[in-house]
Design an enzyme around this catalytic site. Structure first.
Site, short mmCIF file in Angstrom:
data_model
loop_
_atom_site.label_atom_id
_atom_site.label_comp_id
_atom_site.label_asym_id
_atom_site.label_seq_id
_atom_site.Cartn_x
_atom_site.Cartn_y
_atom_site.Cartn_z
N GLU A 101 1.66 -0.44 -5.10
CA GLU A 101 0.75 0.65 -5.42
C GLU A 101 1.66 1.87 -5.54
O GLU A 101 2.11 2.40 -4.52
CB GLU A 101 -0.28 0.85 -4.32
CG GLU A 101 -1.25 1.98 -4.63
CD GLU A 101 -2.20 2.27 -3.47
OE1 GLU A 101 -3.38 2.56 -3.74
OE2 GLU A 101 -1.76 2.24 -2.31
N ASP A 108 0.84 -1.19 0.00
CA ASP A 108 0.00 0.00 0.00
C ASP A 108 0.88 1.25 0.00
O ASP A 108 1.86 1.33 0.76
CB ASP A 108 -0.89 -0.04 1.25
CG ASP A 108 -1.85 1.12 1.33
OD1 ASP A 108 -2.72 1.23 0.43
OD2 ASP A 108 -1.75 1.90 2.29
#
Length: 626
Positions: free
Chosen positions: A359, A323
């Site tokens: 990401e 993330d």
């Protein structure tokens, strides 16, 4: 000099504990009995800032915490408060989930003892290491992103006691669905122990997604009552079915948030070393969550690597999705693909062959790093998401962008291996069905006056916002989703599908359902669109059978030719036509043709004739009724 911080280590006569807290003046190991009575053992400081203590008679199952004393000067990054019971950053289990309480964030001397409010760490012996094996997932396959709880909470075939847990992932009905979609790997949204953001309680909400971790080793008891053994069993069941397992890890921040947040673990032990600070002492917030982990500080690099190894060796997972990935490579001068942490991950013998997916963006300076991660990494491609949405929405001038994305995004990932992870929808944003039914977000249930979530989604509503009883509108939306799915399954590179998008899952237009632990987010298996599901399974089977479709090299003019609907090579003027909606991608060697009709009207495609074309196969990617 000590051996460094780490998880409690069982010895022949007890256990040994070690904690990194270089700025502390005193540290205590706090042992709790069955009645929550507390015994404190002073810890001894080593020259490297690691405190240690041997605890005779302590064995597996013992519950413990930490207390630290030292200067209390939050503007200077010093938060020592012996009233705050702290979780060992290397703890591998806790006795109950975290529950937010304002006392956890009270200034020193004002909140009282937080031991009754804090989960206690649990000493574990650990499982025998899983035999190291190559990852089951390979680039070019299908990643299936799912939320452990929401995926099975309403699954009729999963026993009630297992619903919402990791154990449910090993159920035959779940595995059968994944096999029907030819899933290469499931990607589990965060399973690490997390805490609610402080604003959610007054709104009657809780954190559902889990992107607010307190520990990078502990599996949240709400998702896995059986702890690591439960995850290990689920991974084994999925592996037996030929399906890999990826974990979504959040190393960019922790649940202690900003200066008004709770003191739970790292903040109370080594805030200056764990978090990034500005020159004036303020917490840097490159994440939008209140703090940013100093991932390339030596102590934090050590804990990140250790936690990744923990899940590989104890559960056998195949890899990780990160993330807000730029945090892993952020240095004082900006993002560096050769940052120490990223280099260490490549060099680590346990991690070197694992699947790594970034990401590639956050909200910090230089936070958009799509295409800049190390060569062996894969990256979520939001350019693919946005360009494909705009093409099917009907935006002008999107033919060239569509072709570039379906061919592997060579403009972003040059070379002989595209590292793209193509997706049209993910947990963060509209579901695929909502993308075609809502021109605007509808996040009122989040309690923030619909201000949260993405404002620009490149979505559309087929003339009526939200749900509709009109059969024509519902049919049009179904055809839109079919076209989007066909586009995804025909795209070069790795593809990712968000769980439930294959059968029309809706979140009622909520594009930021992070706090919706309810029917808004839980997948409704009983009312799924079985026609759409059959379409998705058919596409999955086609992709699995066609090497051209799951190849990972971005296509060049030597691989394919681009034709118009009449079968003629597309001229420059045709590419530049803002109304161009019809494209044929034809593989030169196999003759496979992907005929794309992005217009609202049916079209008859004509392919070139000849001996090589006699065996040509064609795939229609279209939304009009046939």
């Amino acid at each position: 000099m000590s051996d460094g911080a780490g998880a409690p280590r069982l010895t022949k006569d007890g256990a040994r504990f070690s904690v990194h807290a270089p700025d502390a003046s005193a540290l205590w190991l706090c042992l709790f009995d069955a009645q929550d009575g507390e015994a404190r053992l002073p810890m001894e400081r080593g020259d490297d800032g690691v405190w240690q203590v041997a605890a005779p008679g302590v064995g597996a199952g013992a519950r413990y915490g930490l207390r630290a004393d030292g200067p209390y000067d939050p503007p200077a990054g010093l938060w020592f408060d012996p009233d705050k019971l702290l979780l060992d950053p290397y703890a591998t289990a806790i006795d109950r989930p975290f529950v937010y309480d304002p006392a956890l964030a009270a200034p020193r001397g004002q909140g009282g003892d937080t031991a009754p409010l804090m989960p206690k760490g649990v000493v574990e012996a650990g499982l025998p290491p899983v035999a190291h094996r190559p990852p089951l997932f390979t680039p070019g396959g299908l990643i299936y992103e799912l939320h452990v709880r929401g995926f099975t909470m309403r699954h009729p075939d999963v026993p009630a006691a297992q619903r919402g847990t990791i154990a449910a992932l090993g159920h035959p009905a779940v595995i059968a669905h994944l096999k029907a979609l030819h899933v290469s790997a499931v990607e589990l949204m965060p399973i690490n122990a997390w805490i609610d953001e402080r604003h959610l309680g007054p709104l009657g909400l809780t954190n559902y997604w889990g992107y607010n971790p307190v520990s990078w080793f502990v599996i949240d008891p709400r998702l896995a009552p059986g702890g690591m053994a439960e995850l290990r069993q689920a991974v084994a069941a999925l592996h037996d079915a030929g399906i890999g397992v990826l974990l979504d890890m959040v190393y960019n921040h922790d649940g202690e948030s900003d200066s008004q947040g709770p003191t739970l673990s790292l903040r109370g032990l080594d805030a200056r070393g764990a978090f990034r600070h500005a020159a004036d002492g303020r917490l840097i917030n490159d994440t939008g969550t209140g703090n940013s982990i100093a991932c390339n500080a030596p102590a934090m690099r050590q804990i990140i690597l250790a936690s990744l190894r923990h899940f590989v060796q104890q559960a056998g997972v195949d890899g990780f999705r990160f993330d807000l990935g730029p945090a892993l490579g952020r240095m004082d001068h900006g993002f560096d693909p050769d940052a120490p942490l990223l280099q260490a991950m490549r060099a680590d013998p346990v991690l070197a062959d694992r699947v790594m997916i970034a990401e590639p963006w956050d909200i910090g300076p230089g936070g958009y790093q799509l295409g800049r991660f190390p060569a062996e990494w894969q990256e979520w491609n939001d350019r693919y998401r946005d360009d494909m949405r705009r093409f099917w929405r009907g935006d002008a001038g999107m033919a060239g962008a569509f072709a570039t994305r379906i061919a592997g995004s060579s403009d972003i990932f040059p070379g002989d291996r595209s590292r793209t992870v193509n997706f049209l929808a993910a947990h963060d944003g509209f579901t695929l069905a909502d993308l075609t039914a809502h021109a605007q977000r509808h996040n009122d249930a989040n309690g923030e006056q619909n201000r949260d979530g993405h404002g620009e989604n490149f979505s559309w509503n087929n003339g009526v916002e939200g749900a509709s009883d009109d059969p024509a509108i519902r049919a049009a939306r179904q055809r839109d989703v079919m076209a989007l799915l066909a586009t995804l399954f025909c795209s070069r590179g790795t593809i990712m599908l968000s769980a439930g998008d294959e059968f029309g899952r809706s979140q009622q237009g909520n594009n930021n359902a992070y706090a919706q632990d309810n029917a808004i987010s839980w997948i409704d298996w009983a009312h799924r669109d079985t026609v759409l599901e059959a379409h998705a399974c058919s596409l999955a089977a086609l992709r699995a059978a066609e090497p051209d479709l799951h190849g990972i090299a971005a296509l060049t003019d030597a691989d394919v030719e681009w034709l118009d609907e009449a079968g003629h090579p597309l001229a420059v003027a045709q590419w530049e036509d803002p109304d161009r909606r019809r494209i044929v991608l034809r593989y030169r060697q196999s003759g496979l043709a992907i005929c794309v009709n992005g217009s609202a009207e049916p079209c008859r495609f004509h392919l070139p004739h000849g001996a090589a074309e006699a065996a040509a196969r064609s795939i229609l990617v279209s939304r009009p009724e046939r």
